[in-house]
Design a protein around this motif. Structure first.
Motif, short mmCIF file in Angstrom:
data_model
loop_
_atom_site.label_atom_id
_atom_site.label_comp_id
_atom_site.label_asym_id
_atom_site.label_seq_id
_atom_site.Cartn_x
_atom_site.Cartn_y
_atom_site.Cartn_z
N LEU A 285 0.83 -1.20 0.00
CA LEU A 285 0.00 0.00 0.00
C LEU A 285 0.86 1.25 0.00
O LEU A 285 2.08 1.19 0.13
N ALA A 286 0.23 2.39 -0.10
CA ALA A 286 0.96 3.66 -0.14
C ALA A 286 1.72 3.88 1.16
O ALA A 286 1.24 3.53 2.25
N SER A 287 2.88 4.49 1.05
CA SER A 287 3.71 4.79 2.21
C SER A 287 3.18 6.02 2.94
O SER A 287 2.41 6.83 2.38
N ALA A 288 3.62 6.18 4.17
CA ALA A 288 3.29 7.39 4.93
C ALA A 288 3.82 8.62 4.19
O ALA A 288 3.16 9.66 4.12
N ARG B 8 -9.89 11.75 3.96
CA ARG B 8 -9.73 10.36 3.50
C ARG B 8 -8.27 9.91 3.64
O ARG B 8 -7.98 8.84 4.17
N HIS B 9 -7.36 10.76 3.19
CA HIS B 9 -5.94 10.40 3.28
C HIS B 9 -5.42 10.48 4.72
O HIS B 9 -4.49 9.75 5.07
N THR B 10 -6.03 11.31 5.53
CA THR B 10 -5.68 11.33 6.95
C THR B 10 -5.99 9.96 7.56
O THR B 10 -5.18 9.41 8.31
N GLY B 11 -7.15 9.41 7.25
CA GLY B 11 -7.51 8.08 7.74
C GLY B 11 -6.59 7.00 7.21
O GLY B 11 -6.17 6.10 7.95
N GLN B 12 -6.26 7.08 5.94
CA GLN B 12 -5.34 6.10 5.37
C GLN B 12 -3.95 6.20 5.99
O GLN B 12 -3.32 5.18 6.28
N LEU B 13 -3.51 7.42 6.24
CA LEU B 13 -2.22 7.62 6.90
C LEU B 13 -2.25 7.03 8.31
O LEU B 13 -1.29 6.38 8.73
N LEU B 14 -3.33 7.23 9.01
CA LEU B 14 -3.47 6.67 10.37
C LEU B 14 -3.29 5.17 10.36
O LEU B 14 -2.53 4.61 11.16
N VAL B 15 -3.95 4.48 9.44
CA VAL B 15 -3.84 3.03 9.35
C VAL B 15 -2.41 2.62 8.98
O VAL B 15 -1.84 1.72 9.60
N THR B 16 -1.83 3.29 8.00
CA THR B 16 -0.46 2.97 7.58
C THR B 16 0.51 3.11 8.75
O THR B 16 1.34 2.23 9.00
N VAL C 56 -0.02 0.33 11.37
CA VAL C 56 0.53 -0.95 10.90
C VAL C 56 2.05 -0.93 11.01
O VAL C 56 2.65 -1.90 11.50
N LEU C 57 2.68 0.14 10.57
CA LEU C 57 4.14 0.21 10.58
C LEU C 57 4.72 0.25 11.99
O LEU C 57 5.80 -0.29 12.23
N THR C 58 4.03 0.88 12.92
CA THR C 58 4.62 1.08 14.25
C THR C 58 4.19 0.02 15.27
O THR C 58 4.74 0.01 16.37
N THR C 59 3.28 -0.86 14.91
CA THR C 59 2.85 -1.87 15.88
C THR C 59 3.21 -3.29 15.47
O THR C 59 2.94 -4.22 16.22
N ARG C 60 3.81 -3.46 14.32
CA ARG C 60 4.18 -4.82 13.92
C ARG C 60 5.40 -5.29 14.70
O ARG C 60 6.23 -4.50 15.13
N ASN C 61 5.50 -6.58 14.86
CA ASN C 61 6.61 -7.16 15.66
C ASN C 61 7.82 -7.41 14.82
O ASN C 61 7.91 -7.79 13.78
#
Length: 171
Positions: A55-58, A155-163, A166-171
């Motif tokens: 998906l798109a990067s931050a 819309r992109h604020t929400g997408q950025l939030l998810v990105t 995902v990036l900061t909580t993965r192990n």
């Protein structure tokens, strides 16, 4: 302990100098700015251009947020995009010059400030005037462009939030 968190921007009352019909757009832009600046506080610079699950990067979202506001507000003024705007569009999503996290956040912050100033200077009587969009000169109105700029930003604020999550909580 008292709750010191402010309500969402739209619940804080009218914004001085913004015409009544444009208050929702201004509220959305300010809400996006607040959320993004808080979200990106302490975001690891090394993750800026990672694309989780393809998906798109931050970094892309931050570039696009600035760029799309610039473009849509240009069309709202009845103007075509400049060469510099078209060049910026071509670079969205690519790491390069001026793509540090701080530079991207500053560019978005500045663009929101410029957008709010344009909203303040917008004559409500012009909101239904036809505006042409893009190379195909597709029809819209000034109000349609300003509304779309606000909702597209959210819309992109929400997408950025998810990105970012995902990036900061993965192990």
């Amino acid at each position: 302990m008292a709750d010191t968190k402010l309500p969402e921007v739209w619940l804080r009352g009218p914004l001085p100098g913004i015409p009544a019909l444009l208050q929702p757009a201004a509220h959305a832009l300010l809400q996006a700015r607040e959320e993004i600046l808080e979200l990106m506080n302490d975001f690891p610079e090394a993750l800026l251009w990672e694309r989780p699950a393809g998906l798109a990067s931050a970094g892309f979202h931050l570039q696009h947020l600035r760029g799309v506001l610039d473009r849509l507000f240009t069309y709202a003024q009845g103007n075509a995009l400049s060469t510099a705007q078209l060049q910026y569009l071509a670079t969205e999503g690519k790491a390069g010059g001026h793509t540090s996290l701080q530079a991207l956040l500053q560019a978005f912050d500045t663009q929101v400030t410029l957008a709010l100033e344009q909203l303040k200077n917008t004559e409500p009587a012009q909101l239904t005037e036809i505006r042409k969009v893009g190379r195909k000169q597709l029809p819209s109105t000034m109000l349609g462009l300003l509304f779309h700029a606000a909702e597209h930003t959210m819309r992109h604020t929400g997408q950025l939030l998810v990105t970012v999550k995902v990036l900061t909580t993965r192990n």
